[in-house]
Design an enzyme around this catalytic site. Structure first.
Site, PDB file in Angstrom:
ATOM      1  N   PRO A 218       0.822  -1.211   0.000  1.00 16.30           N
ATOM      2  CA  PRO A 218       0.000   0.000   0.000  1.00 16.30           C
ATOM      3  C   PRO A 218       0.855   1.260   0.000  1.00 16.30           C
ATOM      4  O   PRO A 218       1.932   1.275   0.590  1.00 16.30           O
ATOM      5  CB  PRO A 218      -0.776  -0.090   1.310  1.00 16.30           C
ATOM      6  CG  PRO A 218      -0.656  -1.487   1.765  1.00 16.30           C
ATOM      7  CD  PRO A 218       0.567  -2.062   1.160  1.00 16.30           C
ATOM      8  N   GLY A 219       0.370   2.256  -0.691  1.00 14.37           N
ATOM      9  CA  GLY A 219       1.026   3.559  -0.644  1.00 14.37           C
ATOM     10  C   GLY A 219       2.260   3.702  -1.503  1.00 14.37           C
ATOM     11  O   GLY A 219       3.011   4.648  -1.358  1.00 14.37           O
ATOM     12  N   THR A 220       2.463   2.767  -2.409  1.00 12.38           N
ATOM     13  CA  THR A 220       3.654   2.870  -3.251  1.00 12.38           C
ATOM     14  C   THR A 220       3.377   3.600  -4.559  1.00 12.38           C
ATOM     15  O   THR A 220       4.261   3.750  -5.390  1.00 12.38           O
ATOM     16  CB  THR A 220       4.232   1.486  -3.564  1.00 12.38           C
ATOM     17  OG1 THR A 220       3.172   0.626  -3.929  1.00 12.38           O
ATOM     18  CG2 THR A 220       4.971   0.926  -2.386  1.00 12.38           C
ATOM     19  N   GLY A 221       2.146   4.003  -4.766  1.00 10.38           N
ATOM     20  CA  GLY A 221       1.850   4.809  -5.945  1.00 10.38           C
ATOM     21  C   GLY A 221       1.202   4.041  -7.081  1.00 10.38           C
ATOM     22  O   GLY A 221       1.288   4.460  -8.229  1.00 10.38           O
ATOM     23  N   LYS A 222       0.506   2.946  -6.777  1.00  8.64           N
ATOM     24  CA  LYS A 222      -0.135   2.174  -7.840  1.00  8.64           C
ATOM     25  C   LYS A 222      -1.269   2.960  -8.482  1.00  8.64           C
ATOM     26  O   LYS A 222      -1.357   3.063  -9.705  1.00  8.64           O
ATOM     27  CB  LYS A 222      -0.672   0.847  -7.281  1.00  8.64           C
ATOM     28  CG  LYS A 222       0.413  -0.046  -6.738  1.00  8.64           C
ATOM     29  CD  LYS A 222      -0.140  -1.347  -6.218  1.00  8.64           C
ATOM     30  CE  LYS A 222      -1.017  -1.174  -4.993  1.00  8.64           C
ATOM     31  NZ  LYS A 222      -0.309  -0.617  -3.825  1.00  8.64           N
ATOM     32  N   GLU A 440      22.823 -10.471   3.064  1.00 12.44           N
ATOM     33  CA  GLU A 440      22.564 -10.538   1.618  1.00 12.44           C
ATOM     34  C   GLU A 440      23.857 -10.625   0.825  1.00 12.44           C
ATOM     35  O   GLU A 440      23.944 -11.367  -0.148  1.00 12.44           O
ATOM     36  CB  GLU A 440      21.743  -9.330   1.170  1.00 12.44           C
ATOM     37  CG  GLU A 440      20.330  -9.283   1.745  1.00 12.44           C
ATOM     38  CD  GLU A 440      19.549 -10.564   1.526  1.00 12.44           C
ATOM     39  OE1 GLU A 440      19.715 -11.193   0.455  1.00 12.44           O
ATOM     40  OE2 GLU A 440      18.778 -10.956   2.419  1.00 12.44           O
ATOM     41  N   ASP A 516      16.001 -19.369   4.014  1.00 13.77           N
ATOM     42  CA  ASP A 516      17.188 -19.985   3.431  1.00 13.77           C
ATOM     43  C   ASP A 516      17.316 -21.429   3.893  1.00 13.77           C
ATOM     44  O   ASP A 516      17.632 -22.328   3.123  1.00 13.77           O
ATOM     45  CB  ASP A 516      18.451 -19.241   3.882  1.00 13.77           C
ATOM     46  CG  ASP A 516      18.424 -17.781   3.466  1.00 13.77           C
ATOM     47  OD1 ASP A 516      17.729 -17.474   2.487  1.00 13.77           O
ATOM     48  OD2 ASP A 516      19.095 -16.969   4.131  1.00 13.77           O
TER      49      ASP A 516
HETATM   50  P1  ADP Z   1      -1.395   2.838  -3.699  1.00 17.16           P
HETATM   51  O1  ADP Z   1      -2.491   2.924  -4.693  1.00 17.16           O
HETATM   52  O2  ADP Z   1      -0.207   2.064  -4.183  1.00 17.16           O
HETATM   53  O3  ADP Z   1      -1.811   2.377  -2.354  1.00 17.16           O
HETATM   54  P2  ADP Z   1      -1.353   5.658  -4.080  1.00 17.16           P
HETATM   55  O4  ADP Z   1      -1.100   5.715  -5.527  1.00 17.16           O
HETATM   56  O5  ADP Z   1      -2.749   5.876  -3.659  1.00 17.16           O
HETATM   57  O6  ADP Z   1      -0.821   4.311  -3.466  1.00 17.16           O
HETATM   58  O7  ADP Z   1      -0.385   6.690  -3.363  1.00 17.16           O
HETATM   59  C1  ADP Z   1      -0.791   7.482  -2.300  1.00 17.16           C
HETATM   60  C2  ADP Z   1      -0.079   8.802  -2.323  1.00 17.16           C
HETATM   61  O8  ADP Z   1       1.292   8.642  -1.978  1.00 17.16           O
HETATM   62  C3  ADP Z   1      -0.071   9.455  -3.683  1.00 17.16           C
HETATM   63  O9  ADP Z   1      -1.188  10.221  -3.880  1.00 17.16           O
HETATM   64  C4  ADP Z   1       1.205  10.286  -3.642  1.00 17.16           C
HETATM   65  O10 ADP Z   1       0.970  11.524  -3.028  1.00 17.16           O
HETATM   66  C5  ADP Z   1       2.114   9.491  -2.749  1.00 17.16           C
HETATM   67  N1  ADP Z   1       3.029   8.658  -3.531  1.00 17.16           N
HETATM   68  C6  ADP Z   1       3.145   7.316  -3.466  1.00 17.16           C
HETATM   69  N2  ADP Z   1       4.112   6.869  -4.278  1.00 17.16           N
HETATM   70  C7  ADP Z   1       4.626   7.951  -4.902  1.00 17.16           C
HETATM   71  C8  ADP Z   1       5.660   8.139  -5.881  1.00 17.16           C
HETATM   72  N3  ADP Z   1       6.353   7.112  -6.382  1.00 17.16           N
HETATM   73  N4  ADP Z   1       5.912   9.403  -6.288  1.00 17.16           N
HETATM   74  C9  ADP Z   1       5.222  10.437  -5.783  1.00 17.16           C
HETATM   75  N5  ADP Z   1       4.244  10.329  -4.877  1.00 17.16           N
HETATM   76  C10 ADP Z   1       3.939   9.105  -4.414  1.00 17.16           C
HETATM   77 ZN    ZN Z   2      19.006 -15.144   3.300  1.00 15.61          ZN
END
Ligand code: ADP
Ligand code: ZN
Ligand code: MG
Length: 622
Positions: A218-222, A440, A516
């Site tokens: 979550p929160g990675t920008g999908k 690693e 491992d």
């Molecule tokens: P997901 O859908 O993966 O849970 P979101 O796309 O909704 O995440 O991201 C939430 C917010 O976090 C975005 O609106 C943005 O503000 C910020 N964010 C996350 N990843 C990025 C990124 N790679 N670059 C810039 N902002 C990001």
């Molecule tokens: Zn390992």
């Protein structure tokens, strides 16, 4: 013609509202027909005849209605009264005429007015309420997911509830608004290119994948990436969340899917985006008691059918996002459906800095801010958390009455934001990070030092959602179906390399090697029982494999005594390889330290970087 369509099946906020509305309507009707007339009657005060005469004397009366038994009358203030008529009072009519009162219907006039007013007054707020709710619903739909310059338009006749985004020139979200995630952007770029120019692909006969699945924590920008694809491609963009398919009524979800795809194929080329697809795409389990989840299953089946049914050449690309890919029904991931997976992983140091920089542009940043330092402080933080840190720092600056964000504001924000996240994400302490780096590099170094092992491609200590704290990606040169005994042994040594490095450097061991250990054991066991790679057992099959298509459960096919010997043999193989790994690392301690330090700083290093350091002439000759 559109009106009739729009009033089609009740969606559930609307349905609830409609029923509440009906109840209120019925109450209002009852009040108007029964209660108000009664109240109107009650509002006529009863007085005695004497009072009536007094009021007449004082010339207070304006209108009078004479009945056989009662006299209704209205005074100058407009209040209504009644009194019982006295038949013996014969002069009353003359006195009334002399007083100049008007003879008119008092009682009935009042009630008519009451009725009309009552109706108007009670229905008006109700109508207003309905109108307001409708407007609010519309606004809410428009507001949902409407960031940046993407301007949505509710889709008139549709019932899918999907919003179509009309991308406005120059204002929409572009790839530039997504920091880092270069690999994900690269693989989405191809889809953008295809939507720009489907002909180019058609001429060669290349088929675009029908669907791409954005996978990551979550929160990675999908969601952001999916929007950026629409912004870049400048085609219609239908966006719907998986949960919107899950409806109150069975069959509604499926019909929504059908409708969505119908709309999309009319608008092709376009993009359909299903966010959080795991809500509908969960594995269908065979008969989990009563009913299971029929509705979801039907919706999923419909989605699968639609995806098979349409022609990718038409230019409809389906994007979906999930943070739980392992729960998805395998049928969704089959070729011809979501056959392209776009990993959207947690950002590494470089990515974190880029994200911080991007978000820092939106706030006033003081000259003392060093975003690189902040990025170093936040391994394992997601893009959303980093965006949050910048915002929290800005709030902190305001709280302290500052004009711009300072470094201490940022540091404080890191603590507030990550304190909560610490438990849920594996945010590593400095010491842990150091151990993981050595671990690693231990794997990678053991792999590289053995001639038969494949070179490493990438090493990272950015925590994964899978729970692995770090990760060494090895590439085999080409497809390997046949492995020699030596290669298998080397592989076991590589698996033990992580733990071996911990032992060599720190003199103690951690729990980080559980996977491992499992892998190494599996390999060693297979060598003994399935591949006939030991002297002791020669080519005797000691295990049979069932369910070969599902990963293969092996069951022992030998006596207990033999099984004990197998176990012993497995232990001795793993032990020998562990010992080998350890001595390799001791011999190459300088390289181990050098590369680990490098990895600790960078968090991700490529295979080339790794090999460069490894092949570099050592500064101090050992
Ligand atoms: P997901 O859908 O993966 O849970 P979101 O796309 O909704 O995440 O991201 C939430 C917010 O976090 C975005 O609106 C943005 O503000 C910020 N964010 C996350 N990843 C990025 C990124 N790679 N670059 C810039 N902002 C990001
Ligand atoms: Zn390992
Ligand atoms: Mg999302």
């Amino acid at each position: 013609m559109k009106e009739t369509q729009q009033k089609q099946p009740p969606k559930h906020p609307k349905a609830t509202f409609a029923s509440v509305y009906c109840v209120i309507l019925i109450i209002v009707l009852l009040m108007n027909t029964l209660l108000f007339p009664a109240m109107a009657k009650m509002s006529i005060r009863t007085v005695d005849y004497g009072t009536f005469l007094n009021m007449l004397e004082e010339e207070k009366l304006t209108t009078v209605q004479l009945e056989e038994q009662v006299i209704y009358f209205v005074d100058k203030d407009g209040a209504s009264y009644k009194t019982s008529a006295i038949p013996q009072d014969l002069q009353i009519v003359d006195r009334l005429i002399n007083a100049g009162v008007k003879f008119d219907r008092v009682y009935e006039q009042r009630t008519m007015l009451d009725v009309v007013l009552g109706w108007v007054l009670s229905l008006l707020p109700l109508l207003l309420l309905g109108w307001w709710f409708n407007r609010m619903l519309r606004r809410q739909m428009n507001a949902a997911g409407g960031a940046g310059g993407i301007n949505q338009m509710m889709f008139g006749g549709g019932k899918s509830g999907a919003k179509q985004y009309v991308v406005e020139e120059g204002q929409s979200i572009k790839f530039a608004d997504v920091a880092g995630q270069d690999e994900a952007k690269e693989s989405l770029q191809e889809i953008v290119d295809f939507l720009h120019n489907p002909k180019k692909y058609e001429e060669i006969g290349a088929k675009m994948p029908k669907g791409a699945l954005l996978v990551g924590p979550p929160g990675t920008g999908k969601t952001l990436l999916a929007r950026a694809v629409a912004g870049e491609a400048e085609v219609p963009f239908f966006s719907i969340a998986g949960s919107e398919f899950v409806e109150m009524f069975v069959g509604m979800g499926a019909s929504k899917v059908r409708d969505l795809f119908k709309q999309a194929s009319e608008k092709a080329p376009c993009i359909v985006f299903i966010d959080e697809i795991d809500t509908i795409g969960k594995k269908r389990d065979s008969g989990s008691g009563m009913g299971g989840n029929d509705e979801r299953e039907q919706t999923l089946n419909q989605l699968l059918t639609e995806m098979d049914g349409f022609d990718a050449a038409k230019g409809v690309v389906i994007l979906a996002a999930t943070n739980r890919p392992e729960t998805l029904d395998p049928a969704l991931l089959r070729p011809g459906r979501f056959d392209r997976r776009v990993p959207v992983e947690l950002p590494d140091l470089h990515g974190r800095e880029a994200i911080l920089r991007l978000h820092a542009q939106k706030v006033k940043i003081g000259p003392d801010c060093d975003l690189n330092v902040i990025a170093r402080m936040t391994p394992g933080a997601s893009g959303a958390e980093l965006a949050n840190i910048v915002n929290e720092a800005a709030l902190g600056a305001v709280r302290h009455g500052r004009k711009a964000v300072t470094q201490p504001d940022l540091q404080e924000a890191v603590d507030t934001i990550l304190a909560g996240a610490q438990k849920k994400n594996a945010i590593l302490s400095e010491k842990e990070k150091c151990i993981v780096a050595y671990h690693e590099v231990g794997h990678a170094l053991v792999a590289a030092l053995q001639t038969h092992s494949a070179p490493v491609q990438k090493i990272t200590i950015v925590p994964r959602t899978s729970g692995a704290l770090g990760f060494t990606m090895q590439v085999d040169e080409g497809e390997r179906t046949l492995m020699t005994k030596e290669e298998m042994l080397d592989k076991i040594a590589t698996f033990t390399g992580g733990r071996a490095a911990e032992e060599v450097v720190f003199g103690s061991v951690t729990t980080g090697a559980s996977n491992d250990i499992e892998q190494a054991t599996k390999l060693a066991r297979a060598m003994v029982t399935r591949y006939g790679m030991t002297e002791d057992f020669d080519m005797v099959a000691l295990e049979t494999v069932q369910n070969a298509y599902l990963g293969g459960d092996a069951s022992l096919a030998c006596s207990q005594a033999t099984a004990d010997r197998v176990d012993e043999k497995v232990v001795s193989i793993v032990k020998a390889q562990h010992e080998k790994a350890r001595s390799l690392l001791v011999e190459n301690r300088a390289k181990l330290d050098e590369i680990s330090k490098y990895l600790y700083e960078r968090e991700t290093i490529s295979g080339e970087e790794f090999m460069d350091i490894l092949n570099r002439k050592p500064q101090l000759t050992a």
